[in-house]
Enzyme design. Structure first.
Site, PDB file in Angstrom:
ATOM      1  CG  ASP A  83      -2.294   0.568   0.927  1.00  9.63           C
ATOM      2  OD1 ASP A  83      -2.411   1.372  -0.011  1.00  9.63           O
ATOM      3  OD2 ASP A  83      -3.250   0.221   1.641  1.00  9.63           O
ATOM      4  CG  ASP A 132      -8.849   2.327  -0.613  1.00  5.80           C
ATOM      5  OD1 ASP A 132      -8.353   1.214  -0.880  1.00  5.80           O
ATOM      6  OD2 ASP A 132      -8.223   3.223  -0.006  1.00  5.80           O
TER       7      ASP A 132
END
Length: 708
Positions: free
Chosen positions: A445, A511
């Site tokens: 990430d 997301d």
């Protein structure tokens, strides 16, 4: 220099004709539809016929724009090379010294002795018909030369009068926008230190009104994961170009004597319609040696299931439920390392938290792998919380400028991978964890944009070295652990580019697991990437990013057309929900060989209330299509829906694809009782079939099978 004058590259219905006759840098005489084999005389006449016209108050020797446009040649737009030697040698004038061709690759060298510079260019036409080019500039002088900008440009014809690019935001990536390609420059700069949720992904110039199946278009992609520029420019001379390169911060391009700077690859795709342009990228990516060769495992990721509540028994129960519904990979997300109870602390301290895991991760890893699932783990290596042991011990490792700290984002700062000690620390920590545990997958990430991205130790800008450091770290981890797959996640889809995909095995699309948002995010992300490289998950009934509540059928049918996964606490789902989800997982596995190898096709309806997309086998033998009711239609009857991409001369049987869950509220007559329609591909593309009326935020799937 060789005797080469005009060179032709041909592949997959595309021709690229380069004027390498010198003495100036090569220019593109043609990039577009295949011209067939042309002999030397015809190529010479093509060059003559394309000669520039002296008109008005223009230059007496008006030259076509080069692949690296030069101010010295009379290009008044954005210069390809912008640099200087302490104010001198501000305008280069390169002369060709050598041109060589090997197949569909051309290598060019050029020098400017006056400026003390040499240039190496590589221009290729891939098997799928993509153009790609890069340049390397070397300082052959005796003093420092500063590169402020080095861009590559590809010309587009006068007929390309419309521009298409993309923008977006966190949980809302890949929104298309169009406008006229008028005189002047359309510049998309990115200074976020990563590709960016608002990055254009593709900058496309085309004939007016081009869509998925019609109109000529020319697209460019800048393959760089840091600061970058993509641009389109039309000059007063009539020439128009699209191009891009890295966006260097001040001082990042300082070259010592004999020092070099290399640009990222710039990719160009020509096509009739967006689908053909897109297919060239998909075929190129699938032909790489590094492209995933195995079936993409169905993933269960723990984030939206448990967030930071990492209880071992809870995670074991979730893994049990994952195995029961048919998942093949279990990924432990954020919160497993020292001091990480929420997102305020712990980033950078990449040690298994002994307080949560007194026996390490072994009990969970062993349980997961004992179920036959692969185990994956979340990292965010490029970030650090100020509240961490690492930041307290090495505050100078934080990307910062001067004597100030940048504003935090998500309670984070950036860790400077341009500092060897910081890079070595990350390599040692990640390598040790991958060595100790049976880990098959990393979710990598990158959750914030960089602000004031400088090197505290030198006082200089640090984004260029940061980006190269990420690449080196990924490359070394892949070398040491070649079987470990890595996902590029960046607060969703904020690092999606072909350079990061040289080192990773998929990207996280967004997301947002809201299926309605995902329909368009995936539709436009797939203009660049094939479905198997885009993570698409079934979220919980209520999306935590939008508050919408959606049926399992809509969430699953949306995730079906990608690298399918689950991000939901299914240990708490009802038996009926788990049974339905297991059905969707089984359906994805059955369709996976087609979805992850076939051609992606999309239809234009001229309205935002309905979307049609699908995948057709490379040999045209079958296809599966999704008819998506995005919003309430203004008409009670949608009309017939065209199915593109099939072989026009073959006859196909069209039928409802049986799916788990509830059925449409109103069925078309042929849809009833297992009915079918038999039409050839030409009729399906031009006339189509009626589909059932649907509620908003629902989808039906159609299966198409050749019967001759």
């Amino acid at each position: 220099m060789s005797n080469a004058k005009v060179l032709q590259l041909r592949s997959a219905g595309v021709s690229l004709v380069l004027d390498c006759s010198g003495p100036a840098l090569p220019s593109v005489l043609h990039w577009g539809a295949d011209l067939g084999p042309l002999d030397e005389a015809v190529l010479a006449d093509l060059r003559t016929g394309a000669g520039a016209v002296q008109a008005g108050n223009g230059l007496d020797d008006n030259k076509p724009v080069a692949i690296i446009p030069e101010y010295s040649a009379g290009w008044f737009g954005l210069p390809g090379l912008n640099g200087h030697r302490d104010g001198q040698d501000f305008s280069a004038s390169f002369q060709l010294t050598e041109v060589s061709q090997s197949g569909n690759a051309v290598q060019v060298t050029a020098t400017d002795p006056q400026a003390g510079l040499s240039l190496a260019l590589v221009i290729e036409l891939t098997d799928s018909g993509l153009v790609r080019a890069k340049a390397e500039l070397t300082n052959t002088g005796t003093s420092v030369y500063t590169v402020d900008q080095l861009l590559l440009a590809l010309p587009v014809p006068t007929e390309a009068t419309e521009l298409f690019d993309m923008t977006g935001r966190h949980i809302g990536e890949r929104h298309p926008q169009r406008h006229a390609f008028t005189q002047g420059a359309h510049i998309r700069d990115n200074r976020r230190g990563r590709t960016g949720a608002d990055a254009t992904l593709l900058l496309i110039a085309g004939t007016p009104g081009f869509d998925f199946s019609t109109g000529e278009l020319w697209a460019v992609h800048t393959a760089w994961s840091g600061n970058h520029r993509s641009y389109a420019e039309r000059g007063m001379s009539g020439y128009a170009v699209i191009g891009g390169g890295e966006l260097l911060l001040p001082g990042e391009g300082r070259l010592q004597p004999q020092g070099s700077y290399g640009t990222p690859w710039i990719y160009g795709s020509y096509g009739i319609g967006l689908d053909q342009m897109s297919t060239r990228f998909h075929e190129y990516l699938r032909a790489r040696d590094t492209h995933p060769k195995t079936d993409r495992p169905v993933v269960l990721n723990t984030w939206e299931a448990v967030y930071f509540d990492l209880d071992l028994d809870k995670l074991k129960a979730l893994a049990d439920a994952a195995a029961q519904v048919g998942a093949e990979r279990f990924v432990l997300d954020d919160g497993w390392f020292r001091g990480r109870r929420d997102d305020h602390a712990g980033l950078g301290d990449w040690y298994v938290d002994e307080g949560i895991w007194p026996k390490g991760l072994h009990p969970l890893v062993d349980h997961v792998t004992g179920l036959g699932l692969q185990f994956g783990l979340w990292f965010e290596p490029e970030m650090v919380n100020p509240d961490s042991d690492l930041a307290r011990e090495h505050p100078d490792w934080i990307l910062a400028t001067g004597n100030r700290m940048p504003p935090t984002a998500r309670h984070q700062q950036g860790l400077n991978l341009g500092i060897p000690e910081a890079w070595n620390y990350l390599l040692e920590r990640i390598d040790s964890i991958l060595t100790e545990y049976d880990i098959s997958y990393i979710k990598w990430d990158h959750n914030r944009d960089f602000v004031d991205g400088g090197n505290q130790l030198t006082g200089t800008a640090g984004i260029h070295e940061q980006t190269l450091g990420v690449y080196r770290l990924l490359d070394e981890l892949k070398r040491r652990h070649p079987k470990v797959e890595i996902e590029s996640c960046s607060s969703g889809g904020a690092r999606v580019d072909l350079a990061i995909l040289e080192r990773t095995d998929r990207v996280w699309g967004s997301d947002s697991n809201d299926a309605l948002e995902r329909q368009k995010i995936q539709r436009y992300t797939q203009l660049l990437l094939p479905p198997e490289l885009i993570g698409c998950h079934v979220g919980p009934p209520k999306a935590h990013t939008t508050g919408r509540t959606q049926s399992l059928a809509f969430r699953a049918s949306t995730a079906l057309f990608g690298h399918f996964g689950i991000e939901w606490d299914i240990s708490l789902a009802s038996p009926e929900e788990r049974e339905e989800l297991a059905g969707w997982v089984a359906l994805h596995k059955a369709l996976r060989p087609l979805l992850h190898t076939g051609r992606v096709v999309r239809a234009d309806r001229g309205s935002d209330d309905f979307l049609l997309h699908g995948v057709v086998a490379q040999d045209g033998s079958r296809g599966v299509f999704s008819a998506v009711q995005v919003a309430q239609s203004i008409t009670s009857d949608l009309g017939r829906v065209r199915l593109p991409g099939l072989d026009k001369d073959r006859t196909y049987r069209v039928s409802k694809l049986a799916t788990p869950g509830p059925q449409p509220r109103h069925s078309a007559p042929w849809w009833q009782d297992g009915g079918t329609v038999q039409l050839n591909g030409a009729a399906l593309a031009a006339v189509g079939v009626q589909v059932p009326a649907q509620w908003p935020e629902t989808a039906v799937l159609l299966e198409v099978q050749a019967i001759d």
